[in-house]
Write a protein that holds these residues in place. Structure first.
Motif, mmCIF file in Angstrom:
data_model
loop_
_atom_site.group_PDB
_atom_site.id
_atom_site.type_symbol
_atom_site.label_atom_id
_atom_site.label_comp_id
_atom_site.label_asym_id
_atom_site.label_seq_id
_atom_site.Cartn_x
_atom_site.Cartn_y
_atom_site.Cartn_z
ATOM 1 N N LYS A 1 -4.235 4.026 3.442
ATOM 2 C CA LYS A 1 -5.479 3.284 3.701
ATOM 3 C C LYS A 1 -6.274 3.090 2.420
ATOM 4 C CE LYS A 1 -6.181 4.638 8.458
ATOM 5 N NZ LYS A 1 -6.857 5.589 9.339
ATOM 6 N N GLN A 2 -6.339 4.167 1.633
ATOM 7 C CA GLN A 2 -7.086 4.106 0.379
ATOM 8 C C GLN A 2 -6.439 3.096 -0.566
ATOM 9 O OE1 GLN A 2 -7.645 7.964 -1.459
ATOM 10 N NE2 GLN A 2 -8.794 7.074 -3.164
ATOM 11 N N ALA A 3 -5.100 3.115 -0.619
ATOM 12 C CA ALA A 3 -4.375 2.169 -1.469
ATOM 13 C C ALA A 3 -4.632 0.732 -1.006
ATOM 14 C CB ALA A 3 -2.878 2.470 -1.449
ATOM 15 N N ILE B 1 3.198 6.059 -5.651
ATOM 16 C CA ILE B 1 3.079 6.241 -7.102
ATOM 17 C C ILE B 1 1.836 7.060 -7.451
ATOM 18 C CG2 ILE B 1 2.672 5.035 -9.289
ATOM 19 C CD1 ILE B 1 4.398 2.715 -8.116
ATOM 20 N N LEU B 2 0.717 6.723 -6.814
ATOM 21 C CA LEU B 2 -0.542 7.368 -7.197
ATOM 22 C C LEU B 2 -0.689 8.782 -6.652
ATOM 23 C CD1 LEU B 2 -3.095 4.433 -6.827
ATOM 24 C CD2 LEU B 2 -2.168 5.390 -8.928
ATOM 25 N N TRP B 3 -0.212 8.997 -5.426
ATOM 26 C CA TRP B 3 -0.427 10.314 -4.816
ATOM 27 C C TRP B 3 0.865 11.044 -4.468
ATOM 28 C CZ3 TRP B 3 -3.560 6.109 -3.110
ATOM 29 C CH2 TRP B 3 -4.883 6.172 -3.575
ATOM 30 N N LYS B 4 1.999 10.512 -4.963
ATOM 31 C CA LYS B 4 3.309 11.132 -4.714
ATOM 32 C C LYS B 4 3.474 11.493 -3.233
ATOM 33 C CE LYS B 4 4.127 11.821 -9.351
ATOM 34 N NZ LYS B 4 3.566 10.524 -9.719
ATOM 35 N N THR B 5 3.235 10.499 -2.378
ATOM 36 C CA THR B 5 3.221 10.761 -0.930
ATOM 37 C C THR B 5 4.553 11.309 -0.395
ATOM 38 O OG1 THR B 5 3.564 8.386 -0.691
ATOM 39 C CG2 THR B 5 1.377 9.210 -0.177
ATOM 40 N N PRO C 1 0.826 -1.213 0.000
ATOM 41 C CA PRO C 1 0.000 0.000 0.000
ATOM 42 C C PRO C 1 0.863 1.267 0.000
ATOM 43 C CG PRO C 1 -0.802 -1.546 1.630
ATOM 44 C CD PRO C 1 0.468 -2.127 1.090
ATOM 45 N N GLU C 2 2.008 1.225 0.692
ATOM 46 C CA GLU C 2 2.907 2.388 0.729
ATOM 47 C C GLU C 2 3.452 2.689 -0.670
ATOM 48 O OE1 GLU C 2 2.937 -0.065 2.839
ATOM 49 O OE2 GLU C 2 2.985 0.732 4.867
ATOM 50 N N GLY D 1 12.860 0.441 -9.115
ATOM 51 C CA GLY D 1 13.031 1.740 -9.746
ATOM 52 C C GLY D 1 14.191 2.496 -9.100
ATOM 53 N N PRO D 2 14.925 3.300 -9.884
ATOM 54 C CA PRO D 2 16.075 4.024 -9.344
ATOM 55 C C PRO D 2 15.715 4.935 -8.171
ATOM 56 C CG PRO D 2 15.651 4.634 -11.656
ATOM 57 C CD PRO D 2 14.750 3.498 -11.323
#
Lengths: 330, 281
Positions: A252-254, A234-238, A228-229, B229-230
């Motif tokens: 949580k959403q992931a 990737i999806l939200w550039k956390t 999930p992390e 990934g890098p």
């Protein structure tokens, strides 16, 4: 002893447990008749436990899979097998401490056991590299599988990893090749392979030792294409978000979106069985967890022993050949 | 070389293909200003620094297969949405957009074709379609391409270009690695040749399954190749990555590639290899 922080949703139960214990002590020391009150509390505790655990979110289930007191591969090996003798090394480069393996007896039957291994305190955690394998780990596992094939021993594999290690050495020594090679070879190993996801099953790092005739998941384990992390990053550039609450919400959403828990995988027909855990989770009763799992493993072994090696390989190929959900346009 | 002059089957541009629409273009490798015509004549590689611009799956068909020889299969396979996946957008919308933008139904095209007369089962991935990611459709099309190789006893050629397994199909995407690799075990046993061609980028789930399992593995120059990934690696080790890390050249140096081949030489090289790697009778 390890310092243990209870998960938030465990706290009401822990509190009741404390009260029950106190009351029992009081009854003993003061010679009081409190059995009715104690019984009542115990009933309340069991109800609460059931209530909490049937409503856990996917993210909470993942917390259970990562519980620091959860039984790891070596714990389960110790509780289930006799005469375990650990074997080391990939014969090319090194001995990967994130993966253990060796011969052992399950109710007297000779078995090859392989498992990813985490550590409980900081020192051992580092020693085990948090259960994250390098290429030599995957190659060590394959060496042991070939050894099992040579001596006609069934293979039991415990998967428990937050992922294959992403590092410079791992890339230099061919992390991708090691996993790919295992997948191809495991497809044609001529002895039964039973895989159990006992905690975390993160992506290629898990699948690299995860192809088998039977794939089981412990009730509170997870298995997914990405953690999930990783998905949230990737999806939200956390990594660019400063607000911890927002990051938590994204994870949580992931976790919900990825459908990574045992029920999800059973629904998608990816796994053969969910192995129930004792009430409250495997970490509360290692002994009982091992007992339940052992019974299931013995049953599966009996079933798989009925097949010739050719039947076994054909069935294994067919099992994976049919995985996939897509549409065909006319 | 008649194939790149054919007007009817022109190599055309798209966002992630890095192929310019204008008359002039600046090379991403060296900054040189090049005319698009000379770039195209040079197989979309920079004449000065040999930077390989990313091209699409159909471009590889034109580049590598004999004229009009591709008999495409399974072009009608499209993604379902098995998880009901939604982040900031619905997965179904993402797929619909990708289909519209690329004119492709998913991230790989496959079929039977000829390379200098050698009949092959051919598949080429397309980064322009959701990063070339592998979900159920890609896995199934690759699986069927392997089965066509087995059935017809012809060599398998896969051109990989992918960021890995497709997140939005969750565990089903991960299992495509097992599915394709298990079928390659069968291909391997039958001694049918498989040449894996790696282009920029080939990473993660695709690299950790069929892309790594060729009898011969070749890559275009300077492609990003690897498992993790890098960025993830840099974060994990908390430091800078060495120069050239995870490039084709790095892969060759560490023993995971047979050769690095310029795109202009790719067809000739495949043809030469196919001459040596014959299906035993």
């Amino acid at each position: 002893m390890i310092e243990y922080k209870y998960l938030d949703f465990e706290k009401p139960i822990i509190e009741l447990d404390r009260k029950i214990k106190e009351m029992k002590n009081l009854a003993d020391s003061e010679n009081l008749e409190l059995s009715k009150e104690i019984q009542l509390l115990e009933k309340k505790r069991d109800r609460l436990l059931k209530d909490i655990y049937t409503k856990l979110s996917r993210w909470q289930r993942i917390q259970l899979a990562r519980h620091p007191l959860r039984p790891y591969s070596l714990d389960l090996i110790k509780l289930m097998f006799t005469d375990f003798i650990e074997l080391h090394g990939d014969r090319y480069f090194a001995d990967d401490k994130a993966i253990v393996g060796g011969f052992g007896k399950l109710d007297g039957a000779n078995i090859m056991i392989i498992g990813q291994q985490k550590g409980r305190d900081t020192k051992i955690r580092q020693f085990r590299n948090f259960g994250m394998c390098h290429p030599e780990g995957y190659r060590k596992a394959l060496r042991l599988m070939k050894l099992a094939e040579k001596f006609d021993l069934p293979i039991i594999i415990f998967v428990d990893t937050p992922g294959a290690y992403p590092g410079i050495g791992a890339e230099e020594r061919g992390q991708a090749e090691a996993i790919a090679h295992n997948l191809r070879e495991m497809a044609t190993i001529e002895v039964p392979i039973i895989v159990v996801i006992i905690g975390e099953g993160a992506s290629g790092g898990a699948l690299g030792i995860g192809l088998g005739d039977k794939v089981f998941m412990l009730e509170n384990s997870w298995y997914s294409v990405i953690s999930p992390e990783g998905c949230a990053a990737i999806l939200w550039k956390t990594e660019n978000i400063d607000n911890p609450a927002k990051i938590e919400a994204n994870k949580k959403q992931a976790a919900e979106a990825l459908k990574p828990i045992a029920e999800d995988l059973a629904r998608l027909n990816i796994i053969d069985k969910i192995i129930p855990e004792p009430p409250g989770g495997a970490h509360l009763d290692h002994q009982k967890t091992a007992q339940i799992l052992k019974k299931e493993l013995l049953e599966a072994l009996v079933e798989l022993e009925g097949y010739s090696s050719e039947q076994l390989c054909n069935k294994r190929l067919e099992k994976y050949r049919v995985i996939g959900i897509y549409n065909e346009l006319r | 070389m008649a194939w790149f002059r054919k007007k009817s089957r022109d190599l055309s541009g798209g966002e992630k293909r890095e192929i310019p629409d204008g008359v002039w273009t600046k090379c991403k490798g060296c900054g040189e200003i090049i005319t698009s015509i000379s770039l195209k004549k040079n197989f979309w590689t920079c004449p000065k620094c040999n930077y390989h611009f990313r091209i699409g799956s159909r471009d590889y068909v034109i580049l590598l297969l004999d004229d009009e020889s591709l008999d495409e299969y399974d072009g009608n396979l499209v993604s379902a949405d098995p998880l009901g996946f939604k982040d900031s957008r619905k997965y179904t919308d993402r797929v619909a957009d990708a289909r519209k933008k690329t004119g492709l139904n998913d991230a790989v095209i496959a079929g039977i074709g000829k390379i200098d007369g050698h009949v092959v089962s051919f598949a080429a991935m397309d980064f322009n379609f959701i990063g070339g990611s592998m979900g159920s459709v890609v896995g199934e099309k690759i699986a069927r391409a392997i089965e066509r190789s087995i059935k017809r006893e012809v060599p398998l050629i896969i051109i990989s270009c992918s960021g890995g397994a497709r997140m939005m199909e969750g565990i089903l995407s991960l299992m495509q690695m097992a599915k394709t690799s298990a079928l390659l075990a069968k291909l391997h046993k039958m001694r049918i040749p498989y040449i894996s061609v790696l282009t920029n980028p080939t990473t993660a789930g695709v690299m950790a399954s069929y892309a790594s399992l060729g009898d011969v593995i070749i890559a275009e120059p300077q492609a990003l190749l690897g498992f993790a990934g890098p960025r993830v690696i840099a974060q994990t080790i908390g430091g800078e990555l060495p120069p050239g890390f995870q490039s084709s050249e790095f892969f060759l140096e560490h023993g995971f590639l047979d050769a690095i081949v310029n795109r202009s030489e790719l067809k000739k090289t495949l043809s030469l290899l196919l001459g040596y790697m014959r299906v035993p009778k």
